[in-house]
Design a protein around this motif. Structure first.
Motif, PDB file in Angstrom:
ATOM      1  N   LYS B 140       0.830  -1.208   0.000  1.00 15.27           N
ATOM      2  CA  LYS B 140       0.000   0.000   0.000  1.00 15.27           C
ATOM      3  C   LYS B 140       0.868   1.263   0.000  1.00 15.27           C
ATOM      4  O   LYS B 140       0.610   2.202  -0.757  1.00 15.27           O
ATOM      5  CB  LYS B 140      -0.902  -0.032   1.238  1.00 15.27           C
ATOM      6  N   GLN B 144       1.103   4.103  -2.860  1.00 18.63           N
ATOM      7  CA  GLN B 144       0.845   5.524  -2.582  1.00 18.63           C
ATOM      8  C   GLN B 144       2.009   6.397  -3.038  1.00 18.63           C
ATOM      9  O   GLN B 144       1.819   7.541  -3.437  1.00 18.63           O
ATOM     10  CB  GLN B 144       0.654   5.730  -1.072  1.00 18.63           C
ATOM     11  N   LEU B 207      -0.468  13.618  -2.269  1.00 21.94           N
ATOM     12  CA  LEU B 207      -0.440  13.268  -0.853  1.00 21.94           C
ATOM     13  C   LEU B 207      -1.229  14.232   0.020  1.00 21.94           C
ATOM     14  O   LEU B 207      -1.676  13.879   1.106  1.00 21.94           O
ATOM     15  CB  LEU B 207       1.007  13.207  -0.347  1.00 21.94           C
ATOM     16  N   ASN B 210      -4.464  13.433   1.979  1.00 21.20           N
ATOM     17  CA  ASN B 210      -4.450  12.692   3.241  1.00 21.20           C
ATOM     18  C   ASN B 210      -3.525  13.265   4.308  1.00 21.20           C
ATOM     19  O   ASN B 210      -3.644  12.915   5.473  1.00 21.20           O
ATOM     20  CB  ASN B 210      -4.037  11.246   2.992  1.00 21.20           C
TER      21      ASN B 210
END
Lengths: 292, 265
Positions: B140, B144, B207, B210
């Motif tokens: 993950k 990302q 990014l 988040n």
């Protein structure tokens, strides 16, 4: 005199001492093999390396050096069990934990430890350590593989500590920063980042410490007990290859089979030491490559 | 002496959420003061850029936010930094650094495999339940950081054999694997080529959905491209701080204008 001539002269002047060491090495190797190989007219290589009895002056003599090889290995192994954990822990302390002030005072002391003559260690072992070992373990005499390992272990600590310390200090600071920035604490950083990164250098340190112990002569001659018998435990007297050569060379008649046998032991010693050094070299180079 | 009109039209209005609040921050290296009474609010889920000439204290300022300055014994910090209203010096620094991740100027992956680089922080903070869970979290994070497709077949390969740009994305993946709240970037592209730089910039844009992001850069175009807010730091003083567009089009302070137009820097 022309400038180029002058330069060549200077070059030659400095080249001479540098190449001398190569001549000496070659000379030693040639003499070793010239004086050692004749023993194999009397005994086979297999009998020599794996023979269980070392009775060089009996009639007929026996030249089995297995007890001596095992003696060397046993003492070396015991010394490493003591010196590797202590030496590496000392290196971690000096490079990662100690304040600069303590570091400045400990390092010279450790280097001083390396400078003590081995006969002094041997004397210390004989007079002070051996009687204590005899008392604690309830033995008749304290001169055995255990005592020798103890003293040799102490002797190997400076080598292992100083080379490991160099390796640990050479780990780039950026790895440490990265670890701290991920929320690791000091010990996690040391154990999981710094030690693995310094692994090659620490391995080199251990191998060189091993070579130091393995080649040590005077101390083992004094404290290991000196029995050329296959050892069954650490608390039995043992004799190493080095101690055998040192003890018997004086009484062996030049040109006798005993004399040749001692040189053949030296060949075995030389080959094993050489492989230690080559191994250390390969490992440190691989380590350098990995860290780019 | 530089005349500084510290303009705090800080965009702190009721609907904007402040993630990090820096108040009266002063930092000294022995006798030299490198940060002078800086006040700055970092808004949640936005990119805040800190710009300024070399030696202005940018790196020092960003390193104070996750207490990496603690590693420099000569550095002395005065004032307060609040993360969600809580003083960072009241927190355990390892926990603080889990919440505030950092990406450095030079890519600094560990001399371990790609997988182990990402797994490192997860292991330290015991953030996985099983082997599969660990693998899943590594995957993950790499996804990302837009690195997964390039490395999925060689997770056991040595991380230092990757290119500089890949190494930097690996460092970003390593950082966001811990699911931090804030990511600090200390000139993350200064050692990279233009292509790799574009990739990192795109990643930062992505990014901010988040994470709250603070980035130090000496590249003004970079700040203009990716940030929502810009702080201009000069000789340890926060000269001007505001929405990036405003700073770049209508700077309030002469110093800012001169710096942005290349009169010094």
């Amino acid at each position: 005199m022309k400038r180029t001539q002058k330069e060549n002269l200077i070059k030659g002047f400095f080249c001479l001492p540098a190449s001398l060491s190569i001549f000496f090495l070659l000379g030693i190797v040639i003499v070793l093999f010239k004086e050692g190989l004749p023993i194999f007219k009397v005994t086979s290589l297999k009998e020599f390396l794996f023979g269980k009895f070392w009775y060089p002056t009996y009639e007929p003599p026996e030249f089995g050096i297995l007890p001596l090889i095992l003696g060397s290995f046993l003492v070396t192994f015991g010394a490493l069990v003591i010196s590797v954990p202590l030496g590496v822990a000392g290196a971690i302390y000096i490079s990662e934990v100690a304040s600069p002030k303590i570091k400045e005072s400990i390092k010279p002391v450790i280097e001083l430890l390396a400078g003590i003559p081995s006969v002094v260690y041997g004397f210390f072992g004989m007079v002070i350590v051996a009687p204590q070992v005899a008392k604690i373990f309830d033995l008749a005499v304290g001169l055995n593989a255990f005592t020798a390992s103890l003293i040799l272990g102490i002797m190997a600590i400076p080598t292992i500590t100083s080379i490991s310390e160099d390796a640990i200090s050479a780990v780039p600071k950026k790895f440490k920063e990265a670890s701290y920035a991920l929320g690791a604490n000091k010990w996690e950083t040391i154990l999981r980042v710094i030690l693995p990164a310094a692994g090659g250098g620490i391995t080199t340190a251990v191998i060189l410490g091993m070579a130091r112990v393995y080649g040590e002569t005077m101390t083992v001659l004094m404290v290991a007990g000196g029995a050329a018998v296959i050892p069954r435990s650490f608390f039995e007297p043992v004799r190493t290859m080095t101690a055998t050569i040192a003890a018997e060379m004086g009484e062996a008649v030049a040109g006798s089979t005993h004399f040749y046998a001692l040189f053949a032991i030296a060949i075995v010693l030389f080959v094993i030491t050489l492989s230690f050094n080559i191994l250390a070299d390969i490992l440190s180079q691989r380590f350098r490559k990995r860290l780019g | 002496m530089v005349d500084i009109v510290t303009s705090h039209h800080s965009p702190v209005t009721s609907k904007k959420e402040v993630k990090i609040s820096i108040r009266n921050l002063n930092i000294w290296y022995q006798d030299m003061q490198v940060i002078k009474n800086v006040n700055l609010d970092v808004e949640k889920n936005k990119v805040t850029a800190i710009i300024g000439p070399s030696g202005c204290g940018k790196s020092t300022l960003i390193k104070s936010i996750n207490r990496m300055l603690d590693m420099i014994p000569e550095a002395e910090v005065g004032g307060t930094i609040l993360l969600d209203g809580q003083n960072i010096y009241d927190m355990d620094e390892t926990f603080l650094r889990k919440r505030i991740g950092m990406v450095f100027q030079m890519p600094n992956p560990f001399p371990k495999s790609i997988f182990e680089n990402i797994a490192y922080g997860l292991k330290i903070h015991k953030m996985f339940k099983s082997k599969q869970d660990l693998y899943f979290k590594v995957e993950k994070a790499l996804k990302q950081a837009a690195l997964w497709d390039e490395v999925k077949d060689k997770l056991d390969k040595f991380a230092l054999d990757l290119s500089g740009g890949q190494q930097q994305r690996l460092c970003i993946a390593r950082c966001i694997a811990l699911e931090p709240e804030v990511v600090l970037f200390d000139e993350p592209c200064s050692a990279l080529d233009p292509v790799a730089t574009v990739k990192i910039e795109e990643l930062i844009e992505d990014l901010k959905k988040n994470y709250t992001i603070v980035i130090v850069t000496h590249n003004m175009q970079q700040a203009a491209r990716i940030s929502d807010y810009t702080a201009f730091l000069y000789l340890g003083n926060l000269v001007e701080f505001g929405p990036t567009q405003k700073i770049f089009t209508t700077p309030q302070n002469k110093m800012t204008e001169h710096y942005l137009t290349g009169k010094f820097g």
